[in-house]
Design a protein around this motif. Structure first.
Motif, PDB file in Angstrom:
ATOM      1  N   GLN A  78       0.837  -1.196   0.000  1.00 36.98           N
ATOM      2  CA  GLN A  78       0.000   0.000   0.000  1.00 36.98           C
ATOM      3  C   GLN A  78       0.877   1.253   0.000  1.00 36.98           C
ATOM      4  N   GLY A  79       0.518   2.200  -0.855  1.00 38.35           N
ATOM      5  CA  GLY A  79       1.257   3.456  -0.946  1.00 38.35           C
ATOM      6  C   GLY A  79       2.387   3.441  -1.957  1.00 38.35           C
ATOM      7  N   ILE A  80       2.730   2.275  -2.470  1.00 38.62           N
ATOM      8  CA  ILE A  80       3.819   2.160  -3.445  1.00 38.62           C
ATOM      9  C   ILE A  80       3.230   2.055  -4.852  1.00 38.62           C
ATOM     10  N   THR A  81       3.730   2.881  -5.761  1.00 36.86           N
ATOM     11  CA  THR A  81       3.218   2.899  -7.132  1.00 36.86           C
ATOM     12  C   THR A  81       4.279   2.584  -8.176  1.00 36.86           C
ATOM     13  N   TYR A  82       5.577   2.536  -7.770  1.00 37.47           N
ATOM     14  CA  TYR A  82       6.639   2.343  -8.769  1.00 37.47           C
ATOM     15  C   TYR A  82       7.687   1.373  -8.245  1.00 37.47           C
ATOM     16  N   ASN A  83       8.068   0.429  -9.108  1.00 40.21           N
ATOM     17  CA  ASN A  83       9.130  -0.514  -8.805  1.00 40.21           C
ATOM     18  C   ASN A  83      10.457  -0.008  -9.368  1.00 40.21           C
ATOM     19  N   ILE A  84      11.427   0.255  -8.514  1.00 38.24           N
ATOM     20  CA  ILE A  84      12.763   0.634  -8.964  1.00 38.24           C
ATOM     21  C   ILE A  84      13.513  -0.617  -9.381  1.00 38.24           C
ATOM     22  N   GLN A  85      14.066  -0.565 -10.589  1.00 36.22           N
ATOM     23  CA  GLN A  85      14.767  -1.708 -11.176  1.00 36.22           C
ATOM     24  C   GLN A  85      16.230  -1.343 -11.432  1.00 36.22           C
TER      25      GLN A  85
END
Length: 362
Positions: A104-111
């Protein structure tokens, strides 16, 4: 007549043509107490936008973007600009190379390509990077630590100047990241947990943290800055406070005359001066880590015209006059106030805005 004088006169003429009247006051102030930093003017990018802005790995960095960085680096007396990767999206992003379900609250995956792309863009011009780490979990710094470990693994620290812990934390009690009533003491206690955890990894050089990242003249947080700097001196490389003289939030409208008033330049520097003096006495660099003309993305016809460049030159010289180390102008691929933009139809061809031109003349 030097280039700066010619540039400023052209900007003044442009603004005068756009306004019914304008008052211009020229004063001779004392020289700043320290030389202007070679990389005084830099850029700030949101986490999801950054790689697309500079060119996403495994493709090479965009030639146009690297050249625009190089232009600033080759300006006499200047150095390569800094890229700060953060903003509101910092607390909405986490290191997630395995694409696990987002909390919850996370919208982007750092790769890995997010990190490598930025590093590859600054390397040709010997620039530097500040990465903003997620501070959403109050006392569990796992996401921030994982991000720092990934930086160590994929790009190392040669071009990474500092790490930030969270973004505009003085707003946390109002924007839902923390409960209402969130205090400065809460912040400092949680920040210490994160800072100590980052250094406990054994891979984050010390000091390598850019502290505070406050923004909004929260009296309790501002009062705490002095004790925070003194108690955290050994942990801090730099300190950051964000500034936007005007805002377009909720559709609020502004005028060019307002942007060119003293409060938008001299007033911003005078507000920061007491904190800069404390930081300087402790040998902590003070950066305006995120800034621009008008908060909430800028305003059409003000933030993207030549008047904004006139404001920026005045603003930067006033910040330099109170011994700030530099300022990063926030933007993105297509935002109104960004110094550099790219069009969807031709992502390789930059739209160089007037604000960028101001950076050549500081």
């Amino acid at each position: 007549m030097n280039q700066i004088t010619i540039f400023c006169l052209l900007l003044i003429a442009t603004v005068v043509l756009c306004l019914d009247s304008v008052n211009i006051r020229v004063t001779k102030d004392p020289l700043p107490s320290r030389p202007i930093s070679p990389n005084f003017g830099g850029f700030s990018l949101e986490v999801p936008d950054a790689a697309n802005m500079v060119g996403r790995y495994p493709s090479p960095p965009k030639d146009s973007y690297v050249q625009l960085l190089r232009n600033l680096a080759l300006t006499p007396g200047a150095g390569a600009p800094r890229l700060r990767i953060g903003g509101n999206s910092a607390d909405e992003s986490w290191w997630n190379p395995d694409n696990l379900p987002k909390p919850q609250g996370i919208t982007y995956n750092i790769q890995p390509d997010d990190l490598i792309s930025i590093n590859n863009a600054v390397k040709p011009v010997n620039g530097s990077i500040v990465f903003d780490l997620d501070f959403r979990q109050p006392t569990t710094p796992t996401w921030a630590v994982n991000h720092a470990l990934a930086i160590n693994k994929y790009i190392g620290w040669d071009y990474v100047y500092a790490l930030e812990i969270g973004n505009e934390c003085d707003l946390y009690g109002h924007n839902g990241i923390r409960p209402t009533g969130y205090t400065f003491d809460d912040y400092q206690r949680e920040w210490n947990i994160y800072a100590n955890a980052l250094y406990a990894t054994g891979v984050v050089p010390k000091p390598r943290i850019q502290g505070a990242t406050f923004c909004c003249e929260n009296p309790e947080f501002d009062r705490g800055l002095s004790s925070y700097m003194r108690s955290s001196k050994s942990l801090l490389r730099t300190l950051s406070y964000h500034r936007y003289p005007l805002d377009h939030c909720g559709g609020h409208m502004n005028t060019m005359s307002q942007l060119l008033e003293d409060r938008a330049s001299v007033g911003q520097a005078e507000f920061l001066k007491p904190y800069i003096e404390i930081a300087s006495s402790l040998d902590i660099e003070f950066w305006v880590g995120e800034s621009n003309s008008i908060a909430c993305g800028g305003q059409e016809g003000i933030s993207n015209v030549f008047g904004s460049a006139l404001w920026a030159v005045d603003y930067m010289f006033n910040l330099a006059n109170v011994s700030a180390w530099g300022v990063n102008f926030h933007g993105g691929v297509r935002s109104i106030y960004t110094p550099i933009a790219y069009d969807n139809t031709d992502p390789s061809f930059p739209d160089v805005r007037p604000l960028y031109l101001s950076l050549i003349h500081i």
